[in-house]
Scaffold this active site. Structure first.
Site, PDB file in Angstrom:
ATOM      1  N   HIS A 203      33.302 -16.256   6.973  1.00  0.00           N
ATOM      2  CA  HIS A 203      34.774 -16.286   6.911  1.00  0.00           C
ATOM      3  C   HIS A 203      35.380 -17.656   7.202  1.00  0.00           C
ATOM      4  CE1 HIS A 203      34.337 -16.163  11.243  1.00  0.00           C
ATOM      5  NE2 HIS A 203      35.602 -16.532  11.332  1.00  0.00           N
TER       6      HIS A 203
HETATM    7  C1  UD1 Z   1      40.781 -16.250  12.626  1.00  0.00           C
HETATM    8  C2  UD1 Z   1      40.520 -17.413  13.571  1.00  0.00           C
HETATM    9  C3  UD1 Z   1      39.044 -17.715  13.611  1.00  0.00           C
HETATM   10  C4  UD1 Z   1      38.221 -16.486  13.912  1.00  0.00           C
HETATM   11  C5  UD1 Z   1      38.582 -15.408  12.913  1.00  0.00           C
HETATM   12  C6  UD1 Z   1      37.831 -14.139  13.161  1.00  0.00           C
HETATM   13  C7  UD1 Z   1      42.226 -19.164  13.769  1.00  0.00           C
HETATM   14  C8  UD1 Z   1      42.552 -20.548  13.398  1.00  0.00           C
HETATM   15  N1  UD1 Z   1      41.175 -18.627  13.129  1.00  0.00           N
HETATM   16  O1  UD1 Z   1      40.441 -16.688  11.328  1.00  0.00           O
HETATM   17  O2  UD1 Z   1      38.799 -18.670  14.635  1.00  0.00           O
HETATM   18  O3  UD1 Z   1      36.852 -16.798  13.840  1.00  0.00           O
HETATM   19  O4  UD1 Z   1      39.981 -15.154  13.002  1.00  0.00           O
HETATM   20  O5  UD1 Z   1      38.117 -13.158  12.203  1.00  0.00           O
HETATM   21  O6  UD1 Z   1      42.892 -18.593  14.589  1.00  0.00           O
HETATM   22  N2  UD1 Z   1      43.835 -10.977   6.989  1.00  0.00           N
HETATM   23  C9  UD1 Z   1      43.956  -9.661   6.656  1.00  0.00           C
HETATM   24  N3  UD1 Z   1      44.051  -8.753   7.676  1.00  0.00           N
HETATM   25  C10 UD1 Z   1      44.021  -9.107   8.984  1.00  0.00           C
HETATM   26  C11 UD1 Z   1      43.914 -10.466   9.300  1.00  0.00           C
HETATM   27  C12 UD1 Z   1      43.807 -11.400   8.306  1.00  0.00           C
HETATM   28  O7  UD1 Z   1      43.984  -9.294   5.497  1.00  0.00           O
HETATM   29  O8  UD1 Z   1      44.096  -8.222   9.861  1.00  0.00           O
HETATM   30  C13 UD1 Z   1      43.679 -11.986   5.891  1.00  0.00           C
HETATM   31  C14 UD1 Z   1      44.980 -12.603   5.474  1.00  0.00           C
HETATM   32  O9  UD1 Z   1      44.927 -12.790   4.109  1.00  0.00           O
HETATM   33  C15 UD1 Z   1      44.966 -13.961   6.160  1.00  0.00           C
HETATM   34  C16 UD1 Z   1      43.477 -14.280   6.181  1.00  0.00           C
HETATM   35  O10 UD1 Z   1      42.829 -13.018   6.322  1.00  0.00           O
HETATM   36  O11 UD1 Z   1      45.727 -14.877   5.505  1.00  0.00           O
HETATM   37  C17 UD1 Z   1      43.064 -15.176   7.298  1.00  0.00           C
HETATM   38  O12 UD1 Z   1      43.487 -14.655   8.567  1.00  0.00           O
HETATM   39  P1  UD1 Z   1      43.797 -15.669   9.789  1.00  0.00           P
HETATM   40  O13 UD1 Z   1      44.134 -14.904  10.999  1.00  0.00           O
HETATM   41  O14 UD1 Z   1      44.752 -16.704   9.331  1.00  0.00           O
HETATM   42  O15 UD1 Z   1      42.450 -16.431   9.987  1.00  0.00           O
HETATM   43  P2  UD1 Z   1      40.958 -15.890  10.061  1.00  0.00           P
HETATM   44  O16 UD1 Z   1      40.236 -16.438   8.895  1.00  0.00           O
HETATM   45  O17 UD1 Z   1      40.924 -14.427  10.302  1.00  0.00           O
END
Ligand code: UD1
Length: 367
Positions: A203
């Site tokens: 991820h």
């Molecule tokens: C975040 C953390 C990362 C951690 C990871 C674990 C930061 C900078 N990154 O990254 O350190 O290792 O979480 O999972 O804080 N999304 C969904 N549903 C959710 C959450 C996210 O669909 O419940 C999708 C959305 O499209 C979003 C993307 O995932 O834009 C990324 O989510 P985000 O929280 O921005 O970062 P992670 O990649 O999850």
């Protein structure tokens, strides 16, 4: 004594649970703030259930966004909560955007701050988490570290907080729930055989946001799957990128059973079932930080698809090996790891299931 805990994303929940439990056992009033950085049931609610976390007292519901948007929203919405409650201590864990956002607000409100999992460094500032770690540690009054080299990192940077080597609360959660995980039926339910599958997670933006890099990694995984079925519980971010760039050809999406000779993508899996899947995997391939630690304790070979790690003890003492992102190297290293005998589990110092209790004792003594 009133302690406010901030959690927002999947890897926070297993770290915060043992600290809250140990403080509650000692009569401390805990307030749990869920920032809502992760909001899907599979990324959040499932973990609260599995870990026995109390329901959050406050939900900030920030959701997804750019780094600036997400960090700013947490800051804006947590400020009145901290200002009204004025906790004796705020505890942040890990390195996600919610961690940094809450830390900045505490510093500006002159509220005492503790960072659990302080001092980890990948020395790679292109990694968003590295920025979050560096800044959070500069602002923290209490720095709880999971391994000795973190102290050197903090001292080099001139961090002013009190440093305490307490062990690893993530391993507290593993020890507490492993017994339950052993009776999970997930391996059979997915059509897999114990010890005869590989488990994949992916991820990190550096691996999944560039379609060429992601295609290379998926191609390598597909090649390894010719030897051993691969199960890939995929993060929503990764699924979004695979769909956007037509990379589904490397994997089977939407199947409920793993297939031999392929990479099967399933939805993210809850804490206890995932623990079972890790414990009985032949190999794990990942870019997660926490999984490097968990596989070390479980004695499962872990190939980390990154060029660096902020958790070097998992390489020097544990079962972790950095393989980078070159597809040929991933394939070669994975095929070699499959043939090697299973390593013995190892236990870095103080990864003994009692970190939460140590943290609680220090917090209470400091009052
Ligand atoms: C975040 C953390 C990362 C951690 C990871 C674990 C930061 C900078 N990154 O990254 O350190 O290792 O979480 O999972 O804080 N999304 C969904 N549903 C959710 C959450 C996210 O669909 O419940 C999708 C959305 O499209 C979003 C993307 O995932 O834009 C990324 O989510 P985000 O929280 O921005 O970062 P992670 O990649 O999850």
């Amino acid at each position: 004594m009133k302690v406010l805990h901030v959690a927002g994303a999947r890897p926070n929940f297993m770290k915060v649970a043992p600290v809250i439990r140990a403080l509650a056992d000692r009569g401390v009033h805990n307030i749990l703030v869920h920032t809502g950085q992760h909001y899907d049931t599979t990324m959040s609610a499932a973990f609260f259930d599995d870990l026995g976390l109390p329901e959050a007292d406050v939900h900030l519901e920030v959701g997804s966004g750019t780094h600036a948007e997400q960090t700013a929203k947490v800051m804006e919405r947590i400020e009145p909560v901290l200002g009204d409650d004025r906790p004796d201590l705020t505890v942040v864990v890990g390195d996600v955007n919610s961690t940094l956002a809450a830390s900045i607000v505490c510093a500006k409100l002159q509220l005492p701050l503790a960072h659990v999992e302080a001092g980890l460094r990948s020395f790679d500032r292109t990694m968003p988490e590295e920025i979050n770690r560096l800044l959070t540690d500069q602002l923290s009054d209490l720095l709880f570290i999971t391994s000795p080299e973190a102290e050197e990192n903090l001292r080099r940077e001139g961090a002013a907080g009190e440093i305490h080597f307490v062990g690893n609360p993530m391993i507290d959660s593993l020890e507490r729930h492993l017994h339950r995980a052993r009776s999970s039926t997930i391996v059979n339910a997915l059509g897999l055989r114990l010890g005869e599958y590989g488990l994949v997670t992916l991820h990190r933006p550096s691996n999944v946001d560039d379609p060429a890099v992601l295609a290379g990694i998926l191609g390598a995984l597909a090649a390894v799957a010719g030897r051993l079925p691969m199960l890939f519980p995929a993060h929503p971010r990764t699924v979004k990128m695979m769909r956007a760039h037509g990379l589904e050809r490397f994997v089977r999406i939407g199947s409920t059973k793993a297939t031999t000779g392929g990479v099967t993508c399933v939805d993210p899996i809850g804490y206890v079932d995932f623990l079972r899947l890790m414990a009985d995997a032949r190999i794990v391939l990942t870019d997660s930080g926490g999984i490097q630690e968990e596989t070390t304790i479980l004695g499962v070979p872990c190939l980390t698809i990154r060029h660096n790690t902020e958790r070097p003890i998992t390489v020097t003492m544990g079962t972790n090996r950095l393989v980078g992102t070159d597809p040929a190297t991933i394939r070669r290293e994975a095929l070699a790891a499959i043939e090697r005998p299973k390593p013995d589990p190892t236990r870095p110092p103080l990864w003994d299931g009692h970190a939460g209790e140590r943290i609680a004792e220090i917090i209470i003594a400091r009052r």
